[in-house]
Design a protein around this motif. Structure first.
Motif, PDB file in Angstrom:
ATOM      1  N   VAL A   1       0.951   4.004   6.643  1.00 29.73           N
ATOM      2  CA  VAL A   1       0.387   2.916   5.848  1.00 29.73           C
ATOM      3  C   VAL A   1       0.452   1.668   6.704  1.00 29.73           C
ATOM      4  O   VAL A   1       1.531   1.256   7.129  1.00 29.73           O
ATOM      5  CB  VAL A   1       1.167   2.719   4.531  1.00 29.73           C
ATOM      6  CG1 VAL A   1       0.638   1.505   3.771  1.00 29.73           C
ATOM      7  CG2 VAL A   1       1.099   3.973   3.656  1.00 29.73           C
ATOM      8  N   ILE A   2      -0.710   1.065   6.987  1.00 30.53           N
ATOM      9  CA  ILE A   2      -0.715  -0.145   7.815  1.00 30.53           C
ATOM     10  C   ILE A   2      -0.973  -1.396   6.985  1.00 30.53           C
ATOM     11  O   ILE A   2      -0.914  -2.497   7.503  1.00 30.53           O
ATOM     12  CB  ILE A   2      -1.719  -0.035   8.982  1.00 30.53           C
ATOM     13  CG1 ILE A   2      -3.140   0.180   8.486  1.00 30.53           C
ATOM     14  CG2 ILE A   2      -1.299   1.075   9.934  1.00 30.53           C
ATOM     15  CD1 ILE A   2      -4.196   0.057   9.576  1.00 30.53           C
ATOM     16  N   GLY A   3      -1.229  -1.192   5.705  1.00 22.60           N
ATOM     17  CA  GLY A   3      -1.416  -2.315   4.797  1.00 22.60           C
ATOM     18  C   GLY A   3      -1.781  -1.811   3.421  1.00 22.60           C
ATOM     19  O   GLY A   3      -2.180  -0.656   3.250  1.00 22.60           O
ATOM     20  N   THR A   4      -1.593  -2.677   2.449  1.00 24.15           N
ATOM     21  CA  THR A   4      -1.933  -2.329   1.067  1.00 24.15           C
ATOM     22  C   THR A   4      -2.629  -3.526   0.439  1.00 24.15           C
ATOM     23  O   THR A   4      -2.130  -4.651   0.517  1.00 24.15           O
ATOM     24  CB  THR A   4      -0.674  -1.976   0.254  1.00 24.15           C
ATOM     25  OG1 THR A   4       0.004  -0.895   0.909  1.00 24.15           O
ATOM     26  CG2 THR A   4      -1.020  -1.560  -1.171  1.00 24.15           C
ATOM     27  N   VAL A   5      -3.787  -3.282  -0.150  1.00 27.28           N
ATOM     28  CA  VAL A   5      -4.513  -4.327  -0.866  1.00 27.28           C
ATOM     29  C   VAL A   5      -3.984  -4.320  -2.299  1.00 27.28           C
ATOM     30  O   VAL A   5      -4.225  -3.368  -3.055  1.00 27.28           O
ATOM     31  CB  VAL A   5      -6.038  -4.079  -0.832  1.00 27.28           C
ATOM     32  CG1 VAL A   5      -6.764  -5.205  -1.545  1.00 27.28           C
ATOM     33  CG2 VAL A   5      -6.534  -3.913   0.600  1.00 27.28           C
ATOM     34  N   PRO A   6      -3.249  -5.367  -2.692  1.00 27.32           N
ATOM     35  CA  PRO A   6      -2.623  -5.368  -4.013  1.00 27.32           C
ATOM     36  C   PRO A   6      -3.654  -5.385  -5.143  1.00 27.32           C
ATOM     37  O   PRO A   6      -4.652  -6.107  -5.081  1.00 27.32           O
ATOM     38  CB  PRO A   6      -1.798  -6.660  -4.033  1.00 27.32           C
ATOM     39  CG  PRO A   6      -1.775  -7.159  -2.634  1.00 27.32           C
ATOM     40  CD  PRO A   6      -2.943  -6.572  -1.934  1.00 27.32           C
ATOM     41  N   GLY A   7      -3.398  -4.562  -6.161  1.00 28.90           N
ATOM     42  CA  GLY A   7      -4.218  -4.589  -7.366  1.00 28.90           C
ATOM     43  C   GLY A   7      -5.677  -4.246  -7.172  1.00 28.90           C
ATOM     44  O   GLY A   7      -6.511  -4.585  -8.012  1.00 28.90           O
ATOM     45  N   ALA A   8      -6.025  -3.537  -6.102  1.00 27.85           N
ATOM     46  CA  ALA A   8      -7.434  -3.284  -5.784  1.00 27.85           C
ATOM     47  C   ALA A   8      -8.024  -2.093  -6.530  1.00 27.85           C
ATOM     48  O   ALA A   8      -9.227  -1.860  -6.462  1.00 27.85           O
ATOM     49  CB  ALA A   8      -7.597  -3.082  -4.279  1.00 27.85           C
ATOM     50  N   PHE A   9      -7.186  -1.333  -7.241  1.00 29.03           N
ATOM     51  CA  PHE A   9      -7.670  -0.143  -7.941  1.00 29.03           C
ATOM     52  C   PHE A   9      -7.187  -0.176  -9.382  1.00 29.03           C
ATOM     53  O   PHE A   9      -6.002  -0.391  -9.637  1.00 29.03           O
ATOM     54  CB  PHE A   9      -7.154   1.129  -7.244  1.00 29.03           C
ATOM     55  CG  PHE A   9      -7.733   2.394  -7.788  1.00 29.03           C
ATOM     56  CD1 PHE A   9      -8.973   2.843  -7.370  1.00 29.03           C
ATOM     57  CD2 PHE A   9      -7.033   3.151  -8.722  1.00 29.03           C
ATOM     58  CE1 PHE A   9      -9.514   4.019  -7.869  1.00 29.03           C
ATOM     59  CE2 PHE A   9      -7.565   4.326  -9.218  1.00 29.03           C
ATOM     60  CZ  PHE A   9      -8.813   4.763  -8.798  1.00 29.03           C
ATOM     61  N   ASP A  10      -8.096   0.037 -10.306  1.00 29.05           N
ATOM     62  CA  ASP A  10      -7.770   0.035 -11.741  1.00 29.05           C
ATOM     63  C   ASP A  10      -7.500   1.472 -12.190  1.00 29.05           C
ATOM     64  O   ASP A  10      -8.412   2.209 -12.546  1.00 29.05           O
ATOM     65  CB  ASP A  10      -8.922  -0.586 -12.537  1.00 29.05           C
ATOM     66  CG  ASP A  10      -8.559  -0.841 -13.986  1.00 29.05           C
ATOM     67  OD1 ASP A  10      -7.396  -0.594 -14.379  1.00 29.05           O
ATOM     68  OD2 ASP A  10      -9.452  -1.280 -14.731  1.00 29.05           O
ATOM     69  N   HIS A  11      -6.243   1.851 -12.158  1.00 28.64           N
ATOM     70  CA  HIS A  11      -5.805   3.211 -12.477  1.00 28.64           C
ATOM     71  C   HIS A  11      -5.716   3.378 -13.996  1.00 28.64           C
ATOM     72  O   HIS A  11      -5.213   2.490 -14.676  1.00 28.64           O
ATOM     73  CB  HIS A  11      -4.444   3.466 -11.823  1.00 28.64           C
ATOM     74  CG  HIS A  11      -4.034   4.884 -11.792  1.00 28.64           C
ATOM     75  ND1 HIS A  11      -3.492   5.515 -12.875  1.00 28.64           N
ATOM     76  CD2 HIS A  11      -4.092   5.798 -10.793  1.00 28.64           C
ATOM     77  CE1 HIS A  11      -3.218   6.768 -12.553  1.00 28.64           C
ATOM     78  NE2 HIS A  11      -3.580   6.961 -11.288  1.00 28.64           N
ATOM     79  N   PRO A  12      -6.183   4.505 -14.543  1.00 29.66           N
ATOM     80  CA  PRO A  12      -6.182   4.670 -15.998  1.00 29.66           C
ATOM     81  C   PRO A  12      -4.790   4.717 -16.629  1.00 29.66           C
ATOM     82  O   PRO A  12      -4.638   4.400 -17.808  1.00 29.66           O
ATOM     83  CB  PRO A  12      -6.933   5.987 -16.230  1.00 29.66           C
ATOM     84  CG  PRO A  12      -6.824   6.724 -14.949  1.00 29.66           C
ATOM     85  CD  PRO A  12      -6.762   5.675 -13.873  1.00 29.66           C
ATOM     86  N   ASP A  13      -3.757   5.093 -15.863  1.00 29.73           N
ATOM     87  CA  ASP A  13      -2.390   5.175 -16.395  1.00 29.73           C
ATOM     88  C   ASP A  13      -1.514   4.010 -15.973  1.00 29.73           C
ATOM     89  O   ASP A  13      -0.655   3.573 -16.719  1.00 29.73           O
ATOM     90  CB  ASP A  13      -1.713   6.477 -15.942  1.00 29.73           C
ATOM     91  CG  ASP A  13      -2.467   7.707 -16.385  1.00 29.73           C
ATOM     92  OD1 ASP A  13      -3.007   7.703 -17.508  1.00 29.73           O
ATOM     93  OD2 ASP A  13      -2.533   8.674 -15.594  1.00 29.73           O
ATOM     94  N   HIS A  14      -1.711   3.505 -14.756  1.00 30.45           N
ATOM     95  CA  HIS A  14      -0.818   2.499 -14.187  1.00 30.45           C
ATOM     96  C   HIS A  14      -1.417   1.103 -14.122  1.00 30.45           C
ATOM     97  O   HIS A  14      -0.757   0.181 -13.642  1.00 30.45           O
ATOM     98  CB  HIS A  14      -0.391   2.940 -12.775  1.00 30.45           C
ATOM     99  CG  HIS A  14       0.304   4.255 -12.744  1.00 30.45           C
ATOM    100  ND1 HIS A  14       1.611   4.424 -13.140  1.00 30.45           N
ATOM    101  CD2 HIS A  14      -0.141   5.491 -12.377  1.00 30.45           C
ATOM    102  CE1 HIS A  14       1.947   5.688 -13.016  1.00 30.45           C
ATOM    103  NE2 HIS A  14       0.908   6.360 -12.557  1.00 30.45           N
ATOM    104  N   GLY A  15      -2.646   0.946 -14.564  1.00 36.14           N
ATOM    105  CA  GLY A  15      -3.294  -0.356 -14.475  1.00 36.14           C
ATOM    106  C   GLY A  15      -3.660  -0.691 -13.044  1.00 36.14           C
ATOM    107  O   GLY A  15      -3.981   0.183 -12.242  1.00 36.14           O
ATOM    108  N   LEU A  16      -3.599  -1.976 -12.708  1.00 39.85           N
ATOM    109  CA  LEU A  16      -3.992  -2.411 -11.362  1.00 39.85           C
ATOM    110  C   LEU A  16      -2.908  -2.039 -10.349  1.00 39.85           C
ATOM    111  O   LEU A  16      -1.765  -2.491 -10.453  1.00 39.85           O
ATOM    112  CB  LEU A  16      -4.247  -3.913 -11.346  1.00 39.85           C
ATOM    113  CG  LEU A  16      -5.394  -4.389 -12.243  1.00 39.85           C
ATOM    114  CD1 LEU A  16      -5.549  -5.904 -12.161  1.00 39.85           C
ATOM    115  CD2 LEU A  16      -6.697  -3.683 -11.887  1.00 39.85           C
ATOM    116  N   VAL A  17      -3.291  -1.191  -9.389  1.00 38.95           N
ATOM    117  CA  VAL A  17      -2.370  -0.740  -8.345  1.00 38.95           C
ATOM    118  C   VAL A  17      -3.019  -0.992  -6.984  1.00 38.95           C
ATOM    119  O   VAL A  17      -4.217  -1.242  -6.888  1.00 38.95           O
ATOM    120  CB  VAL A  17      -2.010   0.757  -8.498  1.00 38.95           C
ATOM    121  CG1 VAL A  17      -1.293   1.007  -9.824  1.00 38.95           C
ATOM    122  CG2 VAL A  17      -3.250   1.643  -8.379  1.00 38.95           C
TER     123      VAL A  17
END
Length: 161
Positions: free
Chosen positions: A136-152
């Protein structure tokens, strides 16, 4: 298990688990509810990329698509995406496809492989890619709207070849 280049005739066998994976909404930010023909260009790569299928006992159980991550001056880095039929998850299909992609990218002369959007809460995928040499060289915070976990976050993962 055999991994081979996908033919146009394989698409109707890939599409059901493509559509199911998109409908689950846990791993891809692709459009949901696409028809067979609307979805085809989202998965069936054109040259210089390639789409492959994993076949077991004559049944398509998974697929991967791969090619340059960017055109032009970014084309020396590869990328890929993976699908495994939910009925065949946990049986090594993803690992076999991942190993195939790493070797294909190496043979094509890519200098590395970049995954642009690995959902951070997709623990099986993150574990698999790390075991194949990705980091993992980086993570874009909140970039994916997961149906169970919300914004991840979405991980950017890289493997130097």
């Amino acid at each position: 298990m055999e991994i081979r280049v996908a033919s146009p005739e394989d698409w109707p066998s890939i599409y059901p688990f493509y559509a199911l994976t998109m409908a689950e909404g846990r791993t891809y930010a692709f459009p949901e509810g696409q028809s067979l023909e609307e979805a085809r260009p989202w998965w069936m790569e054109q040259a210089p990329g390639q789409t492959v299928v994993a076949v077991e006992d004559g049944v398509v159980v998974g697929s991967a698509k791969m090619g340059p991550n960017r055109p032009g001056r970014g084309s020396h880095i590869g990328t890929a995406s993976f699908l495994v039929d939910p009925a065949h998850r946990g049986k090594g299909v993803g690992r076999a496809l991942g190993e195939y992609v790493v070797e294909w990218c190496r043979a094509q002369g890519f200098h590395g492989i970049q995954f642009n959007a690995v959902v951070e809460v997709n623990a099986p995928a993150v574990h698999l890619w790390k075991s194949l040499g990705f980091e993992v060289i980086g993570t874009v915070p909140g970039a994916f709207d997961h149906p169970d976990h919300g914004l991840v976050g979405l991980h950017v993962m890289f493997h130097r070849l």
